[in-house]
Structures are given as structure tokens and as C-alpha cells.
Design a protein around this motif. Structure first.
Motif, mmCIF file in Angstrom:
data_model
loop_
_atom_site.group_PDB
_atom_site.id
_atom_site.type_symbol
_atom_site.label_atom_id
_atom_site.label_comp_id
_atom_site.label_asym_id
_atom_site.label_seq_id
_atom_site.Cartn_x
_atom_site.Cartn_y
_atom_site.Cartn_z
ATOM 1 N N LYS A 129 0.825 -1.206 0.000
ATOM 2 C CA LYS A 129 0.000 0.000 0.000
ATOM 3 C C LYS A 129 0.861 1.258 0.000
ATOM 4 O O LYS A 129 0.432 2.307 -0.497
ATOM 5 N N LEU A 130 2.071 1.167 0.555
ATOM 6 C CA LEU A 130 2.966 2.326 0.565
ATOM 7 C C LEU A 130 3.258 2.784 -0.860
ATOM 8 O O LEU A 130 3.162 3.981 -1.184
ATOM 9 N N GLU A 338 5.523 14.707 -4.407
ATOM 10 C CA GLU A 338 4.273 15.453 -4.283
ATOM 11 C C GLU A 338 3.096 14.521 -4.027
ATOM 12 O O GLU A 338 2.220 14.816 -3.201
ATOM 13 N N ARG A 339 3.079 13.376 -4.713
ATOM 14 C CA ARG A 339 2.002 12.400 -4.501
ATOM 15 C C ARG A 339 2.093 11.807 -3.088
ATOM 16 O O ARG A 339 1.073 11.624 -2.418
ATOM 17 N N PHE A 340 3.317 11.496 -2.669
ATOM 18 C CA PHE A 340 3.505 10.896 -1.349
ATOM 19 C C PHE A 340 3.042 11.847 -0.252
ATOM 20 O O PHE A 340 2.319 11.445 0.670
ATOM 21 N N MET A 341 3.453 13.107 -0.352
ATOM 22 C CA MET A 341 3.078 14.060 0.693
ATOM 23 C C MET A 341 1.581 14.375 0.659
ATOM 24 O O MET A 341 0.990 14.682 1.692
ATOM 25 N N ALA A 347 0.086 7.319 4.708
ATOM 26 C CA ALA A 347 1.407 6.739 4.977
ATOM 27 C C ALA A 347 1.662 6.634 6.476
ATOM 28 O O ALA A 347 2.213 5.638 6.961
ATOM 29 N N VAL A 348 1.246 7.649 7.226
ATOM 30 C CA VAL A 348 1.384 7.614 8.691
ATOM 31 C C VAL A 348 0.574 6.456 9.263
ATOM 32 O O VAL A 348 1.027 5.752 10.182
ATOM 33 N N ALA A 349 -0.619 6.230 8.733
ATOM 34 C CA ALA A 349 -1.465 5.134 9.212
ATOM 35 C C ALA A 349 -0.817 3.781 8.945
ATOM 36 O O ALA A 349 -0.978 2.841 9.724
ATOM 37 N N LEU A 350 -0.075 3.674 7.826
ATOM 38 C CA LEU A 350 0.618 2.425 7.509
ATOM 39 C C LEU A 350 1.816 2.201 8.417
ATOM 40 O O LEU A 350 2.074 1.078 8.862
ATOM 41 N N ASP A 352 4.424 5.265 10.558
ATOM 42 C CA ASP A 352 4.354 6.297 11.587
ATOM 43 C C ASP A 352 4.972 7.574 11.037
ATOM 44 O O ASP A 352 5.460 7.621 9.910
ATOM 45 N N GLU A 353 4.953 8.640 11.836
ATOM 46 C CA GLU A 353 5.466 9.935 11.398
ATOM 47 C C GLU A 353 6.952 9.864 11.049
ATOM 48 O O GLU A 353 7.395 10.483 10.071
ATOM 49 N N ARG A 354 7.712 9.128 11.833
ATOM 50 C CA ARG A 354 9.157 9.050 11.581
ATOM 51 C C ARG A 354 9.435 8.397 10.234
ATOM 52 O O ARG A 354 10.302 8.850 9.480
ATOM 53 N N PHE A 355 8.697 7.334 9.923
ATOM 54 C CA PHE A 355 8.880 6.668 8.639
ATOM 55 C C PHE A 355 8.552 7.622 7.494
ATOM 56 O O PHE A 355 9.259 7.657 6.479
ATOM 57 N N VAL A 356 7.493 8.393 7.645
ATOM 58 C CA VAL A 356 7.084 9.319 6.588
ATOM 59 C C VAL A 356 8.155 10.382 6.368
ATOM 60 O O VAL A 356 8.489 10.724 5.229
#
Length: 418
Positions: A129-130, A338-341, A347-350, A352-356
Motif C-alpha cells: 500500500k505504501l 508530491e504524490r507521497f506528501m 502513509a502515517v497510518a501504515l 508512523d510519522e518518523r517513517f514518513v
């Protein structure tokens, strides 16, 4: 603010404007005339760590939320640094870390250990999903081809497949090998557009699973197969008319170039054609970027053409065409970031914030390598016999015109009924 960081930034930032909020208040650097960026350090220890080893710590501090970008974004910050010169700002700690990395790189080059499966899994076996959050509809995780300029990411990824397929000169009934098959998009495109039989090999179990599912959905089970296979162990008794490798060569490692092209020589038919698509850099690197090595692509290495071509020649192969694509990956990475952000919350739900933040830093830093460090894409066409390809490049554009007609008839994967 730590005096060591103040001294470093005073020496580095001459062009543009950098505002830094730190432990001792706010400082301004640069004479203007360029980018404007504002950052904040959350603690004095972070400022000292930054000075000790900026190649590694800049990314780590951003990941950990101890370095915040309050005006601009992380790409603008990295680009601002690259817009200026770093040499005069070096201190003993930076030099020492650089020397240690050179020694480590030399040792690793002399004691080759095959960690291919582990290294590939580190990056490509993440949650599927990432990748759906930022890739095109066909999940092409390699440089797109923005020809003509200004087309969408999806159109540019189709153009990339079309351009490579045209160079392969594949004909109906031929056997094709794809080394590093990703999520299967290139293999399926070749099978449908050129009516060839394709074997794709990968070291990612997640990519293998998804590739097989996608091929089955397209009804290609009889003409496309995917295997969990290291290229080095391909049996030399098998022969392929065409070989393609897109975005995989960066994981081979410079010690293994001879092995790679010897294997190509083993399995490519006498009248065969190979197209190799890879990231390149303008000169050999002394060592890998330590942050990328630690967090993103362990064991990876971006080659220069000067490192690749001798191994092709020594393997008894001929280079029939080389094309350099200077900025196409910068455009691709900008679209991805741009798509990722835009999908940051997902992405955070998958994870966490640090990974993003880690992934954002990776995409931004990679883009900056193409905009500021002369990184590029090279496509090398390789043959055993010079007569295997025409003696002019007109055939590429003629074949691309034929492939455009095929693309108009092709049914998108999401429109195929299960």
C-alpha cells in the motif's frame, strides 16, 4: 545555538537566505539572491550532532523531528546547501567520518559478501500500500520518460516502457528475460505489445506475489512468468533472444559487474539484444551516501559509465547504443514526492510519522542528486553481433509509433473484470 554550528553555517551559506531558530535564539545566514529557507532545531544536542557528521545526521535529525523545516521544504533546504560550497566549512569530525567511510568502503570492496536478498527485502518488501500512494497506475518504480515534456507521470511511465521496448526490437515468439522485474509492468507490456514469452526474475517476495497476481488478471499466465531468482544462478544452458533490466543494476555492486555481464553473455543468444537502464553518476564515488546506505538502499551503488563499460567489453559483448537522460528522474522524483506528501496521512497510518519523514527525505535527497549533482539515467543497448541492430536510430522512433497504436487498444488493468 551551538557555536560550532554557527561557524559552519557562516562559512557555507553565502547565496540565498537561511534562518535558523536554535537554542541560543535566531540567526540569519546568506546574502540573499537565492532560496529562502527557515529551520528550527528542537534541542542544543541536535545542533552539535549536526556539526559532527552532517552527511548522516541531517537525515536522522529530520527523521526524528529534531530538525524542523518551517519555511520551504526539505528539498529546498538540501538544494540551498548544494547551491553553496561545503569545502571550506569542513571540520576535523567531518573529515574523520569521511576517512572512516572510505576505509569501510575499501574493505567492503575487498571482502564481497552476497547480501542481495536481504538488501532487496529491506526496501522492496515494504507494505504494498505504501507504493500505491505515489507510483503511477502500473507501479513503475524507476525513472519515467517525459517525452514530450509536460506529460503526466502515468503518460511518462508508458513512454519509458515504449522507448525501451523499441530499443529491444523484440519480435513475436522470442524469449525475453527481465532481470529485476519489479511489479511486472514491463514484462506484461512486452508480452502484449510484442507477442513474446517473458521470464521475470526478482529477489523480492512481495513483488513476486503481486506480479503473479497482475499477470493472471491480464490473462498472461502462459506468456509471462515470474521467479524468485538471483541472476547469478541463472543456468547457462538457457538462452534468451532479448534481455532487459530496468532500475536493478544499482543493486549489483561494482565488484559484481564482471559477474553480471559474464552471465548476460552466457544467456543472451548470438543474435540477441539487451537494454540496460540504470541510474548513473558523473564519476566513481569514493563511498556511498551514509544515510542512504543505512536507511534506504543497503549495499547499493550508483555506477559511472567509466566503471560499467570495461566490464561489458571484457565479457565479450558489444555496446551498440548509449543514451543519457539527464533530468527525467528529477521530474519523476518530484511527482513521487508530491504524490507521497499528498497522501501523508495514509502513509502515517501504515507506518508512523518518523517513517514518513524518512521517506520524504529520501525522495527529496534523490531529486536533489539529479538537479544538483549531475546524476542521470543511462540506457545501454548491448549485443554480441553488430548486425543484431540497425546502423541508425530511426528504427527506435518508427517502433515507438507502432507501440503507440498498441497502447490505444490496450485495456487498463483496473478495467479488466476479475
Amino acid at each position: 545555538m551551538a557555536s560550532s554550528l554557527h561557524n559552519l553555517l557562516s562559512k557555507i551559506i553565502k547565496k540565498g537566505h537561511l534562518t535558523v531558530h536554535g537554542s541560543g535564539g535566531t540567526q540569519h545566514y546568506g546574502g540573499g539572491g537565492g532560496r529562502t529557507v527557515t529551520i528550527r532545531f528542537t534541542d542544543e544536542a541536535a545542533e552539535k550532532e549536526m556539526v559532527s557528521d552532517p552527511q548522516l545526521k541531517l537525515g536522522e535529525l529530520y527523521m526524528d523531528g529534531r530538525l524542523l523545516v518551517e519555511q520551504g521544504d526539505i528539498y529546498e533546504m538540501l538544494a540551498l546547501i548544494k547551491d553553496n560550497t561545503l569545502v571550506e566549512g569542513l571540520n576535523f569530525s567531518m573529515v574523520w567520518h569521511g576517512v572512516l567511510r572510505m576505509i569501510e568502503a575499501q574493505f567492503r570492496n575487498r571482502v564481497p559478501i552476497n547480501h542481495n536478498r536481504k538488501n532487496v527485502s529491506h526496501h522492496y518488501d515494504l507494505d504494498e500500500k505504501l507504493f500505491s500512494l505515489f507510483l503511477d497506475e502500473d507501479w513503475q518504480y524507476s525513472c519515467a520518460y517525459f517525452n514530450p515534456p509536460g506529460i503526466s507521470l502515468d503518460e511518462a511511465q508508458v513512454a519509458k516502457k515504449r522507448h525501451i521496448a523499441a530499443k529491444l526490437l523484440a519480435e513475436p515468439g522470442q524469449k525475453v528475460l527481465e532481470i529485476g522485474s519489479g511489479w511486472g509492468g514491463m514484462a506484461m507490456y512486452l508480452a502484449e505489445s510484442s507477442e513474446v514469452d517473458v521470464t521475470g526474475i526478482t529477489l523480492s517476495t512481495e513483488q513476486l506475489k503481486i506480479s503473479r497476481e497482475r499477470a493472471a488478471k491480464r490473462g498472461l499466465a502462459n506468456s509471462v512468468r515470474f521467479e524468485l531468482q538471483d541472476y547469478y544462478y541463472l543456468p547457462p544452458t538457457k538462452s534468451y533472444d532479448r534481455i532487459v533490466s530496468v532500475g536493478m543494476f544499482e543493486h549489483v555492486g561494482r565488484l559484481n559487474y564482471k559477474k553480471f555481464f559474464n552471465k548476460v553473455n552466457d544467456v543472451l543468444s548470438d543474435d540477441g539484444v539487451m537494454v540496460l537502464h540504470s541510474i548513473g553518476q558523473p564519476y566513481p564515488a569514493i563511498y556511498n551516501n551514509p544515510w542512504i546506505e543505512k536507511y534506504i538502499f543497503p549495499g547499493g551503488y550508483i555506477p559511472s559509465l567509466a566503471e560499467v563499460l570495461p566490464s561489458i567489453e571484457k565479457a565479450g559483448l558489444l555496446v551498440s547504443d548509449i543514451e543519457i537522460l539527464p533530468m527525467h528522474y528529477a521530474y519523476t522524483l518530484r511527482h513521487w514526492r508530491e504524490r507521497f506528501m499528498a497522501n501523508k496521512d495514509k502513509a502515517v497510518a501504515l507506518y508512523d510519522e518518523r517513517f514518513v519523514r524518512m521517506w520524504e527525505f529520501y525522495l527529496a535527497g534523490s531529486e536533489m542528486a539529479f538537479t544538483h549533482e549531475a546524476f542521470h539515467i543511462f540506457q545501454i543497448q548491448i549485443v554480441k553481433k553488430r548486425q543484431a541492430v540497425p546502423d541508425n536510430r530511426d528504427y527506435i522512433y518508427e517502433k515507438e509509433a507502432e507501440l503507440r497504436e498498441f497502447e490505444q487498444r490496450r485495456i487498463p488493468l483496473d478495467k479488466i473484470a476479475v
